[in-house]
Every structure is written in C-alpha cells, then in structure tokens.
Design an enzyme around this catalytic site. Structure first.
Site, PDB file in Angstrom:
ATOM      1  N   GLY A  32       0.813  -1.221   0.000  1.00 52.39           N
ATOM      2  CA  GLY A  32       0.000   0.000   0.000  1.00 52.39           C
ATOM      3  C   GLY A  32       0.838   1.260   0.000  1.00 52.39           C
ATOM      4  N   SER A  34       0.945   3.882  -2.384  1.00 44.77           N
ATOM      5  CA  SER A  34       0.562   4.943  -3.316  1.00 44.77           C
ATOM      6  C   SER A  34       0.871   6.323  -2.733  1.00 44.77           C
ATOM      7  CB  SER A  34      -0.937   4.867  -3.625  1.00 44.77           C
ATOM      8  OG  SER A  34      -1.243   3.690  -4.329  1.00 44.77           O
ATOM      9  N   GLY A  37      -0.200   8.693   0.880  1.00 43.33           N
ATOM     10  CA  GLY A  37      -0.595   7.715   1.880  1.00 43.33           C
ATOM     11  C   GLY A  37       0.537   7.464   2.856  1.00 43.33           C
ATOM     12  N   ILE A  38       0.224   6.860   4.000  1.00 43.79           N
ATOM     13  CA  ILE A  38       1.274   6.637   4.993  1.00 43.79           C
ATOM     14  C   ILE A  38       2.221   5.517   4.585  1.00 43.79           C
ATOM     15  CG2 ILE A  38      -0.078   7.600   6.888  1.00 43.79           C
ATOM     16  CD1 ILE A  38      -0.561   4.750   7.876  1.00 43.79           C
ATOM     17  N   LEU A  86      -4.023  -7.573  -2.785  1.00 41.94           N
ATOM     18  CA  LEU A  86      -4.300  -8.334  -1.570  1.00 41.94           C
ATOM     19  C   LEU A  86      -5.721  -8.868  -1.504  1.00 41.94           C
ATOM     20  CD1 LEU A  86      -2.294  -6.126   0.896  1.00 41.94           C
ATOM     21  CD2 LEU A  86      -1.901  -8.569   0.520  1.00 41.94           C
ATOM     22  N   ASN A 112       0.589  -2.538   5.267  1.00 44.34           N
ATOM     23  CA  ASN A 112       0.003  -1.204   5.357  1.00 44.34           C
ATOM     24  C   ASN A 112      -1.264  -1.064   4.523  1.00 44.34           C
ATOM     25  OD1 ASN A 112       0.224   1.929   5.756  1.00 44.34           O
ATOM     26  ND2 ASN A 112       0.103   1.597   3.543  1.00 44.34           N
ATOM     27  N   THR A 133      -8.862  -7.850   1.883  1.00 40.07           N
ATOM     28  CA  THR A 133      -7.736  -6.964   1.608  1.00 40.07           C
ATOM     29  C   THR A 133      -6.952  -6.605   2.863  1.00 40.07           C
ATOM     30  OG1 THR A 133      -8.980  -6.014  -0.241  1.00 40.07           O
ATOM     31  CG2 THR A 133      -7.071  -4.769   0.545  1.00 40.07           C
ATOM     32  N   TYR A 190     -23.997  -6.813   6.781  1.00 39.14           N
ATOM     33  CA  TYR A 190     -22.797  -6.010   6.514  1.00 39.14           C
ATOM     34  C   TYR A 190     -22.987  -4.544   6.844  1.00 39.14           C
ATOM     35  CZ  TYR A 190     -19.212  -3.557   3.756  1.00 39.14           C
ATOM     36  OH  TYR A 190     -18.190  -2.731   3.357  1.00 39.14           O
TER      37      TYR A 190
END
Length: 323
Positions: A32, A34, A37-38, A86, A112, A133, A190
């Site tokens: 993750g 991108s 993002g962190i 993922l 992440n 994911t 959900y």
C-alpha cells in the site's frame, strides 16, 4: 544509544533518523505505497537508509509514480516494485513466489495496504472485500513469506525479523471477529465500519499469535497510526460512511473536532514498530504514537478472552504454522 522521546507529533523522518543504524543494511517490504498515503511515506523515509525497499501495490502506474517520487527524494535509494492485489489470493501467491525467489533476505514485512470503506462487495474468492484486503490477504502473504523471514532470523546473528500490521483504534469497536460472516459473507449483516473494525481486530490478533508461534524467531506488532487525511479518505464510496460518524464534515473536509495527524506523523508509528530496538522486550505489542499501548486494546483484540474470539482459536482455525 540515546533515543529521543516520541509523541503524537513525531514524524516518520524523525523516527527513521533516530534508528538509521537499525535500518542500515535491512531489506523491507511495504504494501500500500501509493502517493499521498502513509505507506508511501514509510517507504520514503526508510529508503534513505535501507539496503532495499520493496514497494507493493496492485496498480503498476501508481507504483511507478511512487518509485519516481522516492528516487527523486533519495537518488541512491534501492527500490523494487511488486505487483500485489491483496484482495486476490492468486495474486498474493504469485507475489509471494516472486519475493521468495529474491536473493536478498527479508528483514521487515509491513502490512500497510487497506481497502476503502464502501458498499458490500465480494472478491473473486468469495470473501468480503475489506476483510480480504485488510486481513486475509496479508495473513496469507505472511504465511507464504514466513520461511524467508525465518531464514533471515537464522542468517543474521542476534537479529529477529519483524512483521508489522497497520491496524486502527477501531479494533476497540464491535465485539470481535464473526467467524460466520468471515466464512460466509452476508450482505444483510454487513456494515462498512463493522467490517473494518473486524479486520483491524484480526490484525491485532495476528500480531499476537504470530509472535507466540514464532517463539522468538519473528516479532510481530500491530499499530494505530492515528487519524490521517490520506487518499483513502477522498474516495467517493468512502465519504458517506465517514460523514455518518462525523469524521468527515458535510463539505467532505476533516472534522476539526478530531485530533488529526499529518501523513509524516501518521507514518511514524509504523517506522518505530519496524525498528525501535526497545520493542524487543514487548513482542506482539500494539503501538500508538510510536510507543507500546496495549492498554488501549479491547478485550476481544487481546488474548484475555475465551473462544471463539481467543486468538489461539482464531489462528488454529486459520491454519498458520511456522516450522
């Protein structure tokens, strides 16, 4: 070694600088990554000191942009991109095969990546998208890369590889992992935030149980990075859920009543979990603001509850074996 005191305002760069010696020579895989993002910020600061940083994501174009941005910041950084979706177990297996074929050891694995909140959606494997994911994919990737991590443990005298799960304070919501909906997703039951909380609870339990079963050969940690206005908050399908709980205002902007972190501040706890040598004394810990915060765990996110939510039960049923 003198280590500075960390806080909610500590940045990832500050943590990486403090642990430059620990990062030096290490090979790290981060999912993750991108821009905005962190995960990207985690990769960027680690790449200044590490031997190799593998940045993983499902979109080749976005991976390329992240690679270029990190190289611009640190021209000497040694980067490798990895295509990894993922939400797809086939993609996870393919990526794991690629990583296992790398000649380098793997010192740190950082989970992440996360799915955006939104309407109910099934993956190609029949799993609810957020749980797939955020947890099932990372779970499988860890299992498949465990032999490589264990080889690192054997090959580096005195070194214990680490696995980091980026969880959330939302692990404290709900009542734990519902195994019935995990195995048989039900759109009638959900809720987007409920699925998120379950996945983040599962992340914490994974760190605890992996550490136990590895018996000192792998240390795993889970973290709450803070509330950060990243790219995932800007997705169209995510905004209504965030507005419903008041994190995002009617105008789509962050609600200033919450304590927000910047992206550099949000990535700091991940870097601390990956490299702070003081954490060797608390394997399996949950971190917030760069320090151990097990007191913030809900009972269903710790080991101190009975089945079906006990982590030993959870991971017996999910078959993680280290040998």
């Amino acid at each position: 070694m003198s280590i500075p005191t960390f806080s909610a305002s500590t940045t990832a760069d500050e943590v990486a600088t403090a642990f430059a010696t620990e990062i030096n020579g290490r090979n790290v895989l981060i999912t993750g990554t991108s821009l905005n993002g962190i995960g990207f910020e985690t990769a960027r600061v680690i790449a200044k000191h590490a031997n190799l940083v593998i940045i993983a994501g499902h979109n080749a174009e976005r991976l390329k942009l992240s690679e270029e941005a990190i190289k611009k910041d640190s021209p000497s950084a040694n980067l490798r991109t990895l295509i990894l979706d993922l939400s797809s177990l086939a993609s996870v297996r393919k990526a794991a095969t690629e990583v296992n074929a790398y000649p380098e050891l793997l010192h740190v694995l950082v989970h992440n990546a996360a799915a955006a909140l939104g309407p109910f959606r099934l993956t190609e494997d029949g799993l609810e998208n957020q749980m797939a994911t955020d947890h099932v994919g990372p779970f499988l990737l860890t299992k498949l890369l465990a032999p490589k991590l264990l080889a690192t443990s054997r090959g580096a005298a005195g070194y214990v590889p680490r696995v980091i799960f980026v969880s959330s304070i939302s692990q404290a919501n709900g009542s734990g992992v519902d195994f019935n909906t995990l195995a048989h997703p039900d759109p009638e039951k959900y809720t987007s935030l409920g699925a998120y909380s379950q996945a983040k609870t599962a992340n914490v339990l994974a760190a605890i149980e992996l550490t136990k079963r590895a018996k000192g050969r792998i240390n795993a940690y889970s973290i709450h990075p803070g509330i950060i206005y990243t790219n995932i908050y800007m997705k169209k399908e995510t905004i209504p859920d965030l507005q419903a709980v008041g994190i995002i205002g009617p105008d789509g902007k962050p609600n200033t009543q919450f304590q927000w972190k910047t992206i550099p501040e949000g990535a700091a706890t991940t870097v601390a979990a990956a490299f702070d040598p003081r954490l060797d004394g608390t394997p399996g810990a949950y971190l917030s603001d760069c320090v151990e915060a097990n007191k913030d765990l809900a009972p269903h996110s710790s080991d101190a509850v009975s089945p079906p939510f006990h982590s030993s039960s959870f991971y017996t049923r999910n078959d993680i074996l280290l040998c």
